[in-house]
Design a protein around this motif. Structure first.
Motif, PDB file in Angstrom:
ATOM      1  N   LEU A  12      27.876   5.679  22.293  1.00  0.00           N
ATOM      2  CA  LEU A  12      27.398   7.045  22.134  1.00  0.00           C
ATOM      3  C   LEU A  12      25.894   6.999  21.976  1.00  0.00           C
ATOM      4  CD1 LEU A  12      29.994   8.467  19.594  1.00  0.00           C
ATOM      5  CD2 LEU A  12      29.992   8.687  22.074  1.00  0.00           C
ATOM      6  N   ARG A  13      25.201   7.856  22.713  1.00  0.00           N
ATOM      7  CA  ARG A  13      23.753   7.926  22.572  1.00  0.00           C
ATOM      8  C   ARG A  13      23.277   9.345  22.836  1.00  0.00           C
ATOM      9  NH1 ARG A  13      21.449   6.835  28.114  1.00  0.00           N
ATOM     10  NH2 ARG A  13      23.319   6.488  29.328  1.00  0.00           N
ATOM     11  N   LYS A  14      22.166   9.633  22.238  1.00  0.00           N
ATOM     12  CA  LYS A  14      21.546  10.944  22.407  1.00  0.00           C
ATOM     13  C   LYS A  14      20.876  10.978  23.771  1.00  0.00           C
ATOM     14  CE  LYS A  14      19.324  13.237  19.008  1.00  0.00           C
ATOM     15  NZ  LYS A  14      18.234  13.533  18.055  1.00  0.00           N
ATOM     16  N   THR A  15      21.197  11.998  24.563  1.00  0.00           N
ATOM     17  CA  THR A  15      20.598  12.112  25.890  1.00  0.00           C
ATOM     18  C   THR A  15      19.661  13.313  25.994  1.00  0.00           C
ATOM     19  OG1 THR A  15      22.471  13.401  26.703  1.00  0.00           O
ATOM     20  CG2 THR A  15      22.564  10.997  27.013  1.00  0.00           C
ATOM     21  N   ASP A  16      19.658  14.135  24.989  1.00  0.00           N
ATOM     22  CA  ASP A  16      18.811  15.330  25.001  1.00  0.00           C
ATOM     23  C   ASP A  16      18.074  15.385  23.667  1.00  0.00           C
ATOM     24  OD1 ASP A  16      17.652  17.852  25.042  1.00  0.00           O
ATOM     25  OD2 ASP A  16      19.504  18.915  25.488  1.00  0.00           O
ATOM     26  N   ALA A  17      16.782  15.125  23.681  1.00  0.00           N
ATOM     27  CA  ALA A  17      16.009  15.060  22.438  1.00  0.00           C
ATOM     28  C   ALA A  17      15.975  16.389  21.700  1.00  0.00           C
ATOM     29  CB  ALA A  17      14.584  14.594  22.729  1.00  0.00           C
ATOM     30  N   LEU A  18      16.027  17.493  22.431  1.00  0.00           N
ATOM     31  CA  LEU A  18      15.948  18.801  21.776  1.00  0.00           C
ATOM     32  C   LEU A  18      17.305  19.373  21.410  1.00  0.00           C
ATOM     33  CD1 LEU A  18      13.104  20.519  23.822  1.00  0.00           C
ATOM     34  CD2 LEU A  18      12.954  19.330  21.634  1.00  0.00           C
ATOM     35  N   MET A  52      25.471  24.089  10.607  1.00  0.00           N
ATOM     36  CA  MET A  52      25.651  22.890  11.414  1.00  0.00           C
ATOM     37  C   MET A  52      26.978  22.205  11.118  1.00  0.00           C
ATOM     38  SD  MET A  52      23.125  22.617  13.528  1.00  0.00           S
ATOM     39  CE  MET A  52      23.575  24.327  13.725  1.00  0.00           C
ATOM     40  N   GLN A  53      27.377  22.205   9.856  1.00  0.00           N
ATOM     41  CA  GLN A  53      28.674  21.618   9.511  1.00  0.00           C
ATOM     42  C   GLN A  53      29.793  22.377  10.211  1.00  0.00           C
ATOM     43  OE1 GLN A  53      29.460  18.797   7.919  1.00  0.00           O
ATOM     44  NE2 GLN A  53      31.588  19.213   8.345  1.00  0.00           N
ATOM     45  N   ALA A  54      29.697  23.698  10.248  1.00  0.00           N
ATOM     46  CA  ALA A  54      30.726  24.515  10.902  1.00  0.00           C
ATOM     47  C   ALA A  54      30.728  24.309  12.411  1.00  0.00           C
ATOM     48  CB  ALA A  54      30.509  25.994  10.575  1.00  0.00           C
ATOM     49  N   GLY A  57      29.940  19.486  12.731  1.00  0.00           N
ATOM     50  CA  GLY A  57      30.784  18.629  11.906  1.00  0.00           C
ATOM     51  C   GLY A  57      30.139  17.312  11.534  1.00  0.00           C
ATOM     52  N   ASP A  58      29.753  16.528  12.515  1.00  0.00           N
ATOM     53  CA  ASP A  58      29.219  15.187  12.275  1.00  0.00           C
ATOM     54  C   ASP A  58      27.742  15.277  11.922  1.00  0.00           C
ATOM     55  OD1 ASP A  58      28.349  12.556  12.363  1.00  0.00           O
ATOM     56  OD2 ASP A  58      29.413  12.082  14.214  1.00  0.00           O
ATOM     57  N   ALA A  59      27.397  14.978  10.676  1.00  0.00           N
ATOM     58  CA  ALA A  59      26.013  15.111  10.196  1.00  0.00           C
ATOM     59  C   ALA A  59      25.026  14.214  10.936  1.00  0.00           C
ATOM     60  CB  ALA A  59      25.949  14.826   8.694  1.00  0.00           C
ATOM     61  N   ALA A  60      25.505  13.174  11.586  1.00  0.00           N
ATOM     62  CA  ALA A  60      24.605  12.305  12.355  1.00  0.00           C
ATOM     63  C   ALA A  60      24.095  13.001  13.614  1.00  0.00           C
ATOM     64  CB  ALA A  60      25.330  11.018  12.735  1.00  0.00           C
ATOM     65  N   LEU A  61      24.703  14.118  13.964  1.00  0.00           N
ATOM     66  CA  LEU A  61      24.359  14.782  15.218  1.00  0.00           C
ATOM     67  C   LEU A  61      23.494  16.019  15.048  1.00  0.00           C
ATOM     68  CD1 LEU A  61      27.822  14.502  16.996  1.00  0.00           C
ATOM     69  CD2 LEU A  61      25.806  13.046  17.291  1.00  0.00           C
ATOM     70  N   TYR A  62      23.059  16.316  13.846  1.00  0.00           N
ATOM     71  CA  TYR A  62      22.217  17.488  13.668  1.00  0.00           C
ATOM     72  C   TYR A  62      21.141  17.251  12.622  1.00  0.00           C
ATOM     73  CZ  TYR A  62      25.373  18.650   9.725  1.00  0.00           C
ATOM     74  OH  TYR A  62      26.119  18.642   8.571  1.00  0.00           O
ATOM     75  N   THR A  63      20.159  18.155  12.653  1.00  0.00           N
ATOM     76  CA  THR A  63      19.039  18.115  11.720  1.00  0.00           C
ATOM     77  C   THR A  63      18.991  19.445  10.997  1.00  0.00           C
ATOM     78  OG1 THR A  63      17.825  16.720  13.260  1.00  0.00           O
ATOM     79  CG2 THR A  63      16.544  17.797  11.559  1.00  0.00           C
ATOM     80  N   THR A  64      18.657  19.420   9.712  1.00  0.00           N
ATOM     81  CA  THR A  64      18.554  20.667   8.954  1.00  0.00           C
ATOM     82  C   THR A  64      17.169  20.789   8.334  1.00  0.00           C
ATOM     83  OG1 THR A  64      19.424  19.639   6.957  1.00  0.00           O
ATOM     84  CG2 THR A  64      21.023  20.696   8.426  1.00  0.00           C
ATOM     85  N   ASN A  65      16.936  21.946   7.725  1.00  0.00           N
ATOM     86  CA  ASN A  65      15.670  22.245   7.073  1.00  0.00           C
ATOM     87  C   ASN A  65      14.499  22.097   8.042  1.00  0.00           C
ATOM     88  OD1 ASN A  65      14.174  23.134   4.919  1.00  0.00           O
ATOM     89  ND2 ASN A  65      13.776  21.085   4.147  1.00  0.00           N
ATOM     90  N   VAL A  66      14.656  22.718   9.214  1.00  0.00           N
ATOM     91  CA  VAL A  66      13.689  22.511  10.283  1.00  0.00           C
ATOM     92  C   VAL A  66      12.790  23.711  10.556  1.00  0.00           C
ATOM     93  CG1 VAL A  66      15.105  20.798  11.422  1.00  0.00           C
ATOM     94  CG2 VAL A  66      15.357  23.195  12.056  1.00  0.00           C
ATOM     95  N   GLY A  67      13.014  24.828   9.926  1.00  0.00           N
ATOM     96  CA  GLY A  67      12.170  25.990  10.200  1.00  0.00           C
ATOM     97  C   GLY A  67      12.749  26.861  11.297  1.00  0.00           C
TER      98      GLY A  67
END
Length: 154
Positions: A12-18, A52-54, A57-67
């Motif tokens: 599994l790898r991130k393919t879209d930085a945004l 993001m949790q809703a 689900g997987d916290a490794a796949l999202y970022t929070t507190n970003v503005g």
């Protein structure tokens, strides 16, 4: 994702930085969200981690507190985040009251055919109701939502 991570032969790898972004759009041309004090109170009550949790689900796949703007995008900034009051429900309910909100109905349109947007809509509904806002939730498909949002249909 957790099951895929445990599977041999799968990488599994991130393919879209945004990634993707979702927005809660306030109709600030009409009451009650023409009131900036009310909008600030609602924004302060929203917890990105809950959305993001809703949705993911997987916290490794999202970022929070970003503005307001997407991290890594050309407009990324945390400017203004310091103006939001602490996420204290009692204080935010007082801020709603002090804003002059008088129980006017808020229509929240939630698309049912896009699972992550549906999940985040339900989180938004719950957050607004906790503040004491009168929320009328309307469920519809995403095409109908966009048509109504742009004023093209009932």
């Amino acid at each position: 994702m957790p099951r895929l991570r445990r599977s041999s032969g799968i990488v599994l790898r991130k393919t879209d930085a945004l990634g993707w972004s979702a927005y809660l759009h306030f109709n600030n041309a009409a009451p009650p969200f023409d009131n900036p004090a009310l909008r600030r109170a609602v924004m302060a009550a929203l917890d990105q981690a809950e959305f993001m949790q809703a949705a993911v689900g997987d916290a490794a796949l999202y970022t929070t507190n970003v503005g307001i703007f997407t991290p890594g995008g050309p407009f990324e900034t945390k400017a203004g985040m310091e103006t939001l009051p602490p996420r204290d429900l009692a204080a935010l309910r007082r801020a709603v009251s002090e804003s002059g909100y008088k129980g006017e109905k808020i229509v929240l349109m939630i698309p049912t055919d896009t699972p992550h947007l549906n999940a985040m809509g339900l989180v938004a509904q719950q957050a607004m109701e906790k503040l004491g806002l009168t929320v009328e939730t309307q469920f519809m498909d995403l095409g109908t939502l966009f048509g109504r949002w742009r004023g093209r249909s009932g």
